[in-house]
Write an enzyme that holds these catalytic residues in place. Structure first.
Site, PDB file in Angstrom:
ATOM      1  N   CYS A   3      42.310  40.625  27.709  1.00  0.00           N
ATOM      2  CA  CYS A   3      41.562  40.901  28.937  1.00  0.00           C
ATOM      3  C   CYS A   3      40.727  42.161  28.735  1.00  0.00           C
ATOM      4  CB  CYS A   3      42.531  41.084  30.104  1.00  0.00           C
ATOM      5  SG  CYS A   3      41.742  41.687  31.612  1.00  0.00           S
ATOM      6  N   GLY A  92      31.146  33.876  40.829  1.00  0.00           N
ATOM      7  CA  GLY A  92      30.473  34.820  39.946  1.00  0.00           C
ATOM      8  C   GLY A  92      31.385  35.759  39.188  1.00  0.00           C
ATOM      9  N   HIS A  97      40.015  39.493  35.755  1.00  0.00           N
ATOM     10  CA  HIS A  97      40.903  40.587  36.169  1.00  0.00           C
ATOM     11  C   HIS A  97      40.298  41.069  37.486  1.00  0.00           C
ATOM     12  CE1 HIS A  97      43.500  44.220  34.963  1.00  0.00           C
ATOM     13  NE2 HIS A  97      42.968  44.571  36.136  1.00  0.00           N
ATOM     14  N   HIS A  99      38.650  42.857  40.302  1.00  0.00           N
ATOM     15  CA  HIS A  99      37.874  44.085  40.299  1.00  0.00           C
ATOM     16  C   HIS A  99      36.893  44.102  41.460  1.00  0.00           C
ATOM     17  CE1 HIS A  99      35.525  41.209  37.897  1.00  0.00           C
ATOM     18  NE2 HIS A  99      34.444  41.913  38.204  1.00  0.00           N
TER      19      HIS A  99
END
Length: 111
Positions: A3, A92, A97, A99
């Site tokens: 990641c 999108g 992860h 955010h």
């Protein structure tokens, strides 16, 4: 884990940190969409907004508590700012992860 944001959190990939504590990391976006563009991530891996639950909600709460202070510290709180979360590929989200994008320093007129 492969990641991108976990690697930034661990220091394996460098970033320009704006703020860090035990719950979150905020850093400058490498492809800014506004004069001020900060990415804020929880320090635990949460795939997307779909994965928020009672166990990890404290990380999301910490981020939302910190957003106004970051905007103030970076001198754009008074004029306003935009907070964006993209969830899933249709939403999108390009890094899997959770955010948040904190954008400021200009007037946003589009949606």
């Amino acid at each position: 884990m492969d990641c991108l944001f976990c690697k930034i959190i661990s220091g394996e990939i460098p970033s320009t940190k704006v703020y860090e504590d035990d719950m979150l990391l905020a850093f400058l976006d490498i492809n800014p969409q506004a004069p001020k563009h900060i990415v804020i991530v929880p320090k635990t891996h949460i795939q997307s907004a779909n994965e928020i639950n009672g166990t990890n909600l404290k990380y999301v709460a910490a981020i939302w508590e910190k957003i106004p202070q970051l905007a103030k510290d970076l001198s754009f709180a008074e004029n306003g700012y935009r907070v964006i979360n993209n969830c899933g590929s249709d939403g999108g989200q390009t890094v899997p992860h959770l955010h948040f994008h904190l954008l400021g320093g200009k007037q946003f007129t589009d949606f």
